[in-house]
Design an enzyme around this catalytic site. Structure first.
Site, PDB file in Angstrom:
ATOM      1  N   SER A  73       4.747  -3.233   5.862  1.00 29.85           N
ATOM      2  CA  SER A  73       4.175  -1.893   6.047  1.00 29.85           C
ATOM      3  C   SER A  73       2.653  -1.871   6.154  1.00 29.85           C
ATOM      4  CB  SER A  73       4.617  -0.953   4.926  1.00 29.85           C
ATOM      5  OG  SER A  73       3.977  -1.289   3.710  1.00 29.85           O
ATOM      6  N   LYS A 106      -0.636   0.673  -0.024  1.00 29.65           N
ATOM      7  CA  LYS A 106      -0.871   1.576   1.102  1.00 29.65           C
ATOM      8  C   LYS A 106      -2.361   1.867   1.238  1.00 29.65           C
ATOM      9  CE  LYS A 106       3.553   2.046   1.634  1.00 29.65           C
ATOM     10  NZ  LYS A 106       4.221   1.185   2.550  1.00 29.65           N
TER      11      LYS A 106
END
Length: 152
Positions: free
Chosen positions: A29, A67
């Site tokens: 990700s 993230k």
């Protein structure tokens, strides 16, 4: 003397572990900035800024995730036609892996929260799915490897 040196080393390690931790990247990700198996150094307890990569202990996903912070408390986020605008300025995202279709919308990041996205947007579970991230779930900011795409 050896016992004292060992004791001092243990105390130093405990002291350092209050400020820095290691974390392993799991998944794709955050590509291209971070890849599966990368080891990162996390500075614990830092206040994240826009552009920082953070480690989150997600209560919704029941796991730790890494993230990028797109917006912080009080920021206005507007998404339209594949672009993200933060506080009226288009977000230049040279760090994303590939273009993707954004869902249009606009919102204000609530107090003591951040809005995060993975750099590999087409393969990331992030604020688009789980909502705003409470600051108490943000463990710290990735310090190494340095953010090769710049922060903020």
């Amino acid at each position: 003397m050896v016992v004292m040196n060992i004791g001092l080393a243990v105390l130093a390690a405990l002291w350092i572990s209050n400020y820095y931790r290691l974390a392993a990247v799991s998944g794709s990700s955050m590509e291209p900035a971070l890849s599966q198996g990368d080891i990162v150094v996390v500075r614990m307890g830092t206040l994240p800024q826009r552009g920082d990569v953070v480690v989150i202990d997600s209560k919704v996903l029941h796991k730790r995730i890494i993230k990028r912070v797109i917006a912080v408390e009080g920021d206005t986020v507007f998404v339209s036609d594949g672009e993200i605008w933060v506080n009226g300025e288009v977000l230049v995202e040279e760090y994303i892996k590939e273009p993707y279709e954004h869902e249009n919308g606009d919102w204000v990041v609530p107090p003591e929260s951040v809005y995060v996205l993975g750099d590999n947007r087409n393969h990331s579970r992030d604020s688009r799915m789980v909502g705003f991230i409470p600051m108490q779930e943000v463990m710290g900011t990735v310090m190494y490897p340095e953010n090769k795409f710049g922060g903020k």
